[in-house]
Design a protein around this motif. Structure first.
Motif, PDB file in Angstrom:
ATOM      1  N   ALA A 254       0.832  -1.211   0.000  1.00 29.21           N
ATOM      2  CA  ALA A 254       0.000   0.000   0.000  1.00 29.21           C
ATOM      3  C   ALA A 254       0.860   1.252   0.000  1.00 29.21           C
ATOM      4  O   ALA A 254       0.558   2.241  -0.695  1.00 29.21           O
ATOM      5  CB  ALA A 254      -0.931  -0.010   1.217  1.00 29.21           C
ATOM      6  N   MET A 255       1.950   1.247   0.755  1.00 30.65           N
ATOM      7  CA  MET A 255       2.813   2.416   0.838  1.00 30.65           C
ATOM      8  C   MET A 255       3.635   2.611  -0.438  1.00 30.65           C
ATOM      9  O   MET A 255       3.984   3.742  -0.800  1.00 30.65           O
ATOM     10  CB  MET A 255       3.734   2.283   2.052  1.00 30.65           C
ATOM     11  N   LYS A 256       3.952   1.528  -1.133  1.00 28.37           N
ATOM     12  CA  LYS A 256       4.709   1.650  -2.390  1.00 28.37           C
ATOM     13  C   LYS A 256       3.902   2.380  -3.455  1.00 28.37           C
ATOM     14  O   LYS A 256       4.465   2.959  -4.391  1.00 28.37           O
ATOM     15  CB  LYS A 256       5.095   0.258  -2.897  1.00 28.37           C
TER      16      LYS A 256
ATOM     17  N   THR B 104       6.329   0.316   8.125  1.00 28.45           N
ATOM     18  CA  THR B 104       6.729  -0.145   9.463  1.00 28.45           C
ATOM     19  C   THR B 104       5.985   0.626  10.548  1.00 28.45           C
ATOM     20  O   THR B 104       5.499   0.045  11.523  1.00 28.45           O
ATOM     21  CB  THR B 104       8.245   0.015   9.651  1.00 28.45           C
ATOM     22  N   GLU B 105       5.887   1.941  10.373  1.00 28.90           N
ATOM     23  CA  GLU B 105       5.184   2.784  11.359  1.00 28.90           C
ATOM     24  C   GLU B 105       3.706   2.418  11.441  1.00 28.90           C
ATOM     25  O   GLU B 105       3.150   2.265  12.539  1.00 28.90           O
ATOM     26  CB  GLU B 105       5.342   4.260  10.978  1.00 28.90           C
ATOM     27  N   LEU B 106       3.067   2.288  10.275  1.00 24.49           N
ATOM     28  CA  LEU B 106       1.630   1.991  10.259  1.00 24.49           C
ATOM     29  C   LEU B 106       1.354   0.598  10.812  1.00 24.49           C
ATOM     30  O   LEU B 106       0.388   0.395  11.569  1.00 24.49           O
ATOM     31  CB  LEU B 106       1.095   2.110   8.834  1.00 24.49           C
ATOM     32  N   CYS B 107       2.200  -0.359  10.454  1.00 18.31           N
ATOM     33  CA  CYS B 107       2.027  -1.727  10.943  1.00 18.31           C
ATOM     34  C   CYS B 107       2.184  -1.776  12.465  1.00 18.31           C
ATOM     35  O   CYS B 107       1.406  -2.439  13.161  1.00 18.31           O
ATOM     36  CB  CYS B 107       3.042  -2.642  10.262  1.00 18.31           C
TER      37      CYS B 107
ATOM     38  N   LYS C 230     -13.042   1.395   9.304  1.00 16.76           N
ATOM     39  CA  LYS C 230     -13.563   2.080   8.124  1.00 16.76           C
ATOM     40  C   LYS C 230     -12.522   3.038   7.547  1.00 16.76           C
ATOM     41  O   LYS C 230     -12.302   3.095   6.330  1.00 16.76           O
ATOM     42  CB  LYS C 230     -14.846   2.834   8.476  1.00 16.76           C
ATOM     43  N   ASP C 231     -11.842   3.787   8.437  1.00 11.31           N
ATOM     44  CA  ASP C 231     -10.794   4.704   7.984  1.00 11.31           C
ATOM     45  C   ASP C 231      -9.629   3.934   7.353  1.00 11.31           C
ATOM     46  O   ASP C 231      -9.065   4.366   6.342  1.00 11.31           O
ATOM     47  CB  ASP C 231     -10.272   5.534   9.164  1.00 11.31           C
ATOM     48  N   LEU C 232      -9.274   2.809   7.960  1.00 15.06           N
ATOM     49  CA  LEU C 232      -8.172   1.998   7.435  1.00 15.06           C
ATOM     50  C   LEU C 232      -8.485   1.534   6.015  1.00 15.06           C
ATOM     51  O   LEU C 232      -7.632   1.632   5.116  1.00 15.06           O
ATOM     52  CB  LEU C 232      -7.940   0.789   8.351  1.00 15.06           C
ATOM     53  N   LYS C 233      -9.692   1.046   5.813  1.00 14.32           N
ATOM     54  CA  LYS C 233     -10.086   0.529   4.498  1.00 14.32           C
ATOM     55  C   LYS C 233     -10.136   1.642   3.462  1.00 14.32           C
ATOM     56  O   LYS C 233      -9.678   1.467   2.310  1.00 14.32           O
ATOM     57  CB  LYS C 233     -11.446  -0.161   4.614  1.00 14.32           C
TER      58      LYS C 233
ATOM     59  N   GLU D   9      -6.671  -4.879   0.985  1.00  9.60           N
ATOM     60  CA  GLU D   9      -5.640  -5.832   1.418  1.00  9.60           C
ATOM     61  C   GLU D   9      -5.183  -5.553   2.846  1.00  9.60           C
ATOM     62  O   GLU D   9      -5.029  -6.467   3.662  1.00  9.60           O
ATOM     63  CB  GLU D   9      -4.443  -5.811   0.459  1.00  9.60           C
ATOM     64  N   VAL D  10      -4.938  -4.278   3.143  1.00  7.38           N
ATOM     65  CA  VAL D  10      -4.522  -3.898   4.501  1.00  7.38           C
ATOM     66  C   VAL D  10      -5.655  -4.165   5.481  1.00  7.38           C
ATOM     67  O   VAL D  10      -5.439  -4.689   6.581  1.00  7.38           O
ATOM     68  CB  VAL D  10      -4.108  -2.411   4.546  1.00  7.38           C
ATOM     69  N   TYR D  11      -6.868  -3.818   5.081  1.00  5.85           N
ATOM     70  CA  TYR D  11      -8.047  -4.075   5.919  1.00  5.85           C
ATOM     71  C   TYR D  11      -8.185  -5.566   6.215  1.00  5.85           C
ATOM     72  O   TYR D  11      -8.426  -5.964   7.363  1.00  5.85           O
ATOM     73  CB  TYR D  11      -9.292  -3.553   5.207  1.00  5.85           C
ATOM     74  N   ASP D  12      -8.015  -6.412   5.198  1.00  3.67           N
ATOM     75  CA  ASP D  12      -8.124  -7.860   5.385  1.00  3.67           C
ATOM     76  C   ASP D  12      -7.037  -8.392   6.309  1.00  3.67           C
ATOM     77  O   ASP D  12      -7.277  -9.305   7.105  1.00  3.67           O
ATOM     78  CB  ASP D  12      -8.050  -8.572   4.034  1.00  3.67           C
ATOM     79  N   ALA D  13      -5.823  -7.833   6.199  1.00  2.00           N
ATOM     80  CA  ALA D  13      -4.727  -8.274   7.064  1.00  2.00           C
ATOM     81  C   ALA D  13      -5.045  -7.982   8.528  1.00  2.00           C
ATOM     82  O   ALA D  13      -4.820  -8.827   9.415  1.00  2.00           O
ATOM     83  CB  ALA D  13      -3.423  -7.579   6.671  1.00  2.00           C
TER      84      ALA D  13
END
Length: 285
Positions: free
Chosen positions: A164-166, A179-182, A218-221, A227-231
């Protein structure tokens, strides 16, 4: 230096190989026997649970009968007070008292049996859990990519964050941002004050599901994609299933091919296969 004849050397070598083969066969039989014993123990435990359920039904039936007898006894005693000379009433009261004592004795026996079965079930579960923990600890020390392994339940997959960040930053900055977001979402997952799980009724059964109206999710998605939301929701579901009170990562014996918990027998067979592979490599060296 005395050199042994070739045929004698071959005989010694064959004896050594035969001895190694016998030891391997004995080890294989031992591991398979362990797996079979665990299977039988699980089947016996299931039978005990069924027996326990039957005994609990019997306990309830006896309790109901006792209450009915007590009601009849009170009625008979009242009749006795009104007509003290009625011998037939006295005999009925005496019979009811005797039946009541017998039923109370039966109830005590059922309760004692229930307690015995509960203790046996607890002990069997403890033994199975101990064996499972030993297997998990053993597999942790091995770097394997096989069908059976150890899965860290509730661990957040960082790859979707990086992808997502790329899409937004260059490679160096993307790694830092990911790394920060994770790390931030790992803290959210461990936060006992955050409750993005709700219980709903599905097909007559209550089930815990992700609350899709949760503001954080909701904000994350919206900001980082499905993909990030599912993780995050996948890790959240695992934590809620395997350690909802502690909210921390735990290791579980896992069948990666089928995407579910591995049975104890599957784990034992896998360890046996690893041991065979190791023995073959040692023999080749």
């Amino acid at each position: 230096m005395i050199r042994l004849p070739l045929f004698f050397q071959n005989a010694v070598k064959n004896c050594s190989l035969q001895a190694a083969t016998n030891e391997q066969r004995k080890a294989d039989e031992k591991v398979l026997k362990l797996a079979e014993e665990q299977k039988k123990q699980k089947e016996n435990l299931h039978k005990k649970i069924i027996q326990l359920e039957k005994q609990l039904d019997a306990k309830q039936a006896v309790e109901l009968e006792i209450e009915q007898l007590r009601g009849k006894l009170n009625v008979m005693r009242h009749m006795e007070d009104e007509d003290e000379g009625d011998l037939e009433v006295l005999e009925k009261v005496d019979s009811l008292l005797k039946s009541l004592r017998e039923k109370e004795g039966e109830l005590e026996d059922v309760l004692a049996l229930n307690q015995t079965l509960v203790v046996q079930e607890r002990n069997s579960n403890d033994e199975l859990q101990d064996a499972r923990k030993e297997l998990v600890n053993g597999l942790k020390e091995l770097s394997t990519n096989g069908q059976i392994g150890v899965k860290r339940m509730g661990e957040l997959n960082s790859k979707p964050f990086q992808e997502a960040m790329k899409r937004k930053y260059n490679e160096v900055e993307a790694d830092e941002r990911a790394t920060e977001l994770c790390s931030l979402w790992e803290e959210y997952l461990r936060d006992p004050e955050w409750h993005p799980i709700k219980v709903v009724e599905i097909d007559g059964r209550h089930q815990a599901v992700i609350d899709q109206e949760d503001e954080k999710l909701k904000d994350l998605k919206n900001n980082y994609g499905d993909e990030v939301y599912d993780a995050v929701t996948s890790a959240l579901t695992e934590i809620n299933e395997y350690n909802p009170s502690g909210r921390y990562i735990i290791s579980e014996l896992w069948n990666y091919a089928e995407g579910k918990k591995a049975t104890l027998q599957e784990g034992v067979v896998h360890m046996m296969n690893l041991w065979r592979t190791y023995k073959r490599k040692r023999g080749m060296d």
